[in-house]
Scaffold this motif. Structure first.
Motif, mmCIF file in Angstrom:
data_model
loop_
_atom_site.group_PDB
_atom_site.id
_atom_site.type_symbol
_atom_site.label_atom_id
_atom_site.label_comp_id
_atom_site.label_asym_id
_atom_site.label_seq_id
_atom_site.Cartn_x
_atom_site.Cartn_y
_atom_site.Cartn_z
ATOM 1 N N ARG A 1 37.682 52.901 5.382
ATOM 2 C CA ARG A 1 36.965 53.898 4.598
ATOM 3 C C ARG A 1 37.930 54.997 4.160
ATOM 4 N N GLU A 2 37.636 55.628 3.041
ATOM 5 C CA GLU A 2 38.556 56.614 2.482
ATOM 6 C C GLU A 2 38.760 57.822 3.396
ATOM 7 N N ASP A 3 37.777 58.146 4.235
ATOM 8 C CA ASP A 3 37.895 59.324 5.093
ATOM 9 C C ASP A 3 38.534 59.022 6.444
ATOM 10 N N VAL A 4 39.032 57.802 6.621
ATOM 11 C CA VAL A 4 39.590 57.375 7.909
ATOM 12 C C VAL A 4 41.109 57.429 7.864
ATOM 13 N N PRO A 5 41.763 58.122 8.787
ATOM 14 C CA PRO A 5 43.232 58.175 8.797
ATOM 15 C C PRO A 5 43.834 56.795 9.062
ATOM 16 N N SER A 6 44.974 56.546 8.449
ATOM 17 C CA SER A 6 45.584 55.213 8.536
ATOM 18 C C SER A 6 46.043 54.871 9.941
ATOM 19 N N GLY A 7 46.208 55.880 10.809
ATOM 20 C CA GLY A 7 46.595 55.593 12.192
ATOM 21 C C GLY A 7 45.635 54.666 12.904
ATOM 22 N N LEU B 1 36.719 49.244 22.992
ATOM 23 C CA LEU B 1 36.801 50.438 22.168
ATOM 24 C C LEU B 1 37.289 50.075 20.770
ATOM 25 N N ALA B 2 38.256 49.162 20.677
ATOM 26 C CA ALA B 2 38.786 48.748 19.383
ATOM 27 C C ALA B 2 37.691 48.126 18.520
ATOM 28 N N ALA B 3 36.822 47.329 19.130
ATOM 29 C CA ALA B 3 35.737 46.707 18.375
ATOM 30 C C ALA B 3 34.793 47.762 17.806
ATOM 31 N N ARG B 4 34.504 48.778 18.604
ATOM 32 C CA ARG B 4 33.640 49.869 18.124
ATOM 33 C C ARG B 4 34.345 50.668 17.024
ATOM 34 N N LEU B 5 35.634 50.868 17.187
ATOM 35 C CA LEU B 5 36.413 51.596 16.191
ATOM 36 C C LEU B 5 36.445 50.825 14.871
ATOM 37 N N PRO C 1 33.253 58.902 20.212
ATOM 38 C CA PRO C 1 32.168 59.393 19.354
ATOM 39 C C PRO C 1 32.552 60.645 18.561
ATOM 40 N N LEU C 2 33.359 61.513 19.164
ATOM 41 C CA LEU C 2 33.810 62.714 18.452
ATOM 42 C C LEU C 2 34.656 62.322 17.252
ATOM 43 N N PHE C 3 35.564 61.388 17.431
ATOM 44 C CA PHE C 3 36.400 60.939 16.319
ATOM 45 C C PHE C 3 35.551 60.290 15.224
ATOM 46 N N VAL C 4 34.667 59.384 15.606
ATOM 47 C CA VAL C 4 33.859 58.650 14.629
ATOM 48 C C VAL C 4 32.958 59.589 13.830
ATOM 49 N N SER C 5 32.563 60.714 14.434
ATOM 50 C CA SER C 5 31.672 61.643 13.745
ATOM 51 C C SER C 5 32.327 62.282 12.525
ATOM 52 N N ALA C 6 33.638 62.425 12.545
ATOM 53 C CA ALA C 6 34.369 63.020 11.417
ATOM 54 C C ALA C 6 35.832 62.607 11.529
ATOM 55 N N PRO C 7 36.173 61.380 11.145
ATOM 56 C CA PRO C 7 37.523 60.853 11.367
ATOM 57 C C PRO C 7 38.646 61.724 10.796
ATOM 58 N N ALA C 8 38.493 62.192 9.584
ATOM 59 C CA ALA C 8 39.568 62.977 8.972
ATOM 60 C C ALA C 8 39.801 64.287 9.712
ATOM 61 N N ALA C 9 38.727 64.889 10.215
ATOM 62 C CA ALA C 9 38.851 66.171 10.913
ATOM 63 C C ALA C 9 39.438 66.015 12.307
ATOM 64 N N HIS C 10 39.332 64.806 12.868
ATOM 65 C CA HIS C 10 39.783 64.587 14.246
ATOM 66 C C HIS C 10 40.916 63.558 14.314
ATOM 67 N N GLU C 11 41.795 63.593 13.330
ATOM 68 C CA GLU C 11 42.906 62.639 13.277
ATOM 69 C C GLU C 11 43.793 62.729 14.516
ATOM 70 N N ALA C 12 43.900 63.912 15.110
ATOM 71 C CA ALA C 12 44.756 64.086 16.284
ATOM 72 C C ALA C 12 44.312 63.237 17.460
ATOM 73 N N LEU C 13 43.084 62.737 17.436
ATOM 74 C CA LEU C 13 42.581 61.924 18.547
ATOM 75 C C LEU C 13 43.004 60.462 18.452
ATOM 76 N N VAL C 14 43.483 60.030 17.295
ATOM 77 C CA VAL C 14 43.797 58.607 17.117
ATOM 78 C C VAL C 14 44.826 58.103 18.132
ATOM 79 N N PRO C 15 45.952 58.810 18.366
ATOM 80 C CA PRO C 15 46.889 58.314 19.382
ATOM 81 C C PRO C 15 46.267 58.200 20.774
ATOM 82 N N VAL C 16 45.355 59.094 21.113
ATOM 83 C CA VAL C 16 44.675 59.023 22.411
ATOM 84 C C VAL C 16 43.874 57.732 22.507
ATOM 85 N N LEU C 17 43.130 57.415 21.467
ATOM 86 C CA LEU C 17 42.348 56.180 21.453
ATOM 87 C C LEU C 17 43.260 54.966 21.525
#
Length: 366
Positions: free
Chosen positions: A87-93, A72-76, A48-64
């Motif tokens: 979406r444009e604000d979502v990191p490519s990771g 979790l993948a389906a929700r992501l 939920p923290l990542f989804v709230s602001a994907p670009a700001a929390h890019e460091a969480l992508v490897p954890v997910l």
């Protein structure tokens, strides 16, 4: 559910007033801890923290990606995709994460991004590595043939060659890398060759030491994928060290010898960094730090593969004696060579990593 302290700290800090730069630096540090030591509960809590602001929390992508699951993948997927595109604000990771988590419904999405910008294409290809891709077999073959022999191309497209189920692509990838591909664009070739498994072992070992590939070049990023390939193929550092000593003993060209030593040192540094490769096939337990430290810097008589030679020898003849890496470098290149300093730095890094490893074992026992 029990969360790591680092995960709880990430959640507690979400409403902090830190400047954006400082916040990102702190979050990436904490996320690295969760990446190494976390589990499914941590990934679920941080989604939920990542989804709230994907670009700001890019460091969480490897954890997910590392600790999540298909739910979790389906929700992501639902939270980050609009109109068949990220979406444009979502990191490519996220593309990499969706594939790594086995989200087969995202296959067409990932393929749609293969010809995108460098980072987006790379993450799409790395995601597709972990999906069946049966429906893409012909499309992958067509795209590979379109770029085969080029110096520059979507760098990680060749990593998908095993998805074609055509074993002939192994030799085609090798020839492409040896004769045509720029060393700035061969990471996917290196990774793709390793993913052919056992039949690729000999070819991969050759390219690792072949100066034409610059396979352990840090500036080009190839070293990361060469290290990943050694993990995929089970080519442990002790085995590669024995191979290195044999090559030095053969008395090859001095430049080739120095390149081989640099390559090995680079691989050991990546092991010291305990990098997460993001490739499931490379998720094997490597040699422990203390084992590696003992082999390279505190060898026992049993570690020597040849009898001890006389003192004072230099050049290849000296390799009949020392097995300690620093001695080896000094005997072949002299104590004033920059490689000698590099080995001293490496010993410090490996010694520190071994000490941390022992401390972690003690903490787990406690």
């Amino acid at each position: 559910m029990t969360l790591l302290p680092a995960t709880q700290a990430l959640l507690d800090r979400r409403s902090g007033d830190d400047p954006p730069g400082a916040s990102w630096q702190w979050e990436s540090m904490a996320a690295e801890v969760v990446l190494r030591h976390g589990g499914p509960a941590d990934a679920q809590a941080l989604l939920p923290l990542f989804v709230s602001a994907p670009a700001a929390h890019e460091a969480l992508v490897p954890v997910l990606a590392r600790h999540g699951d298909r739910r979790l993948a389906a929700r992501l997927l639902e939270a980050t995709v609009e109109g068949g595109r990220l979406r444009e604000d979502v990191p490519s990771g996220v593309l990499h994460a969706l594939g790594l988590l086995g989200c087969a419904s995202a296959t067409s999405l990932l393929w749609e991004h293969v010809d995108d910008s460098y980072d987006v294409s790379k993450d799409a290809c790395l995601g597709l590595l972990h999906l069946p891709c049966e429906e893409l077999r012909d499309a992958i073959t067509e795209r590979l043939e379109e770029h085969e022999g080029a110096a520059l191309f979507p760098e990680f497209l060749p990593a998908l060659a095993p998805k074609t189920k055509d074993p002939a692509w192994l030799e085609r990838l090798v020839a492409w890398g040896e004769n045509d591909a720029s060393v700035d664009c061969n990471g996917g070739l290196i990774l793709g060759i390793s993913l052919y498994g056992g039949p690729a072992r000999a070819a991969f070992t050759r390219l690792l030491w072949d100066t034409r590939w610059e396979a352990c070049g840090s500036g080009t990023g190839s070293a990361w994928w060469t290290y990943t390939g050694t993990r995929v193929l089970g080519l442990g550092l002790p085995r590669l060290y024995a191979d290195l000593r044999a090559r030095l003993r053969a008395g090859a060209d001095p430049d080739a010898q120095k390149d081989a030593l640099w390559s090995f040192i680079t691989l050991v540094r990546l092991r010291c960094a305990d990098i997460w490769t993001g490739v499931r096939a490379a998720e094997v337990t490597p040699e422990s730090y203390d084992t590696l430290y003992g082999l390279l810097f505190a060898p026992t008589p049993d570690d020597s593969d040849t009898p001890t030679g006389p003192d004072g020898l230099s050049g290849p003849d000296a390799l009949d004696g020392p097995t300690e890496l620093g001695d080896l470098v000094r005997h072949v290149f002299g104590s004033d060579d920059p490689l000698a300093d590099e080995v001293r730095h490496l010993e410090t890094a490996l010694r520190t990593a071994a000490a941390h490893e022992w401390a972690l074992r003690a903490a787990v026992r406690g």
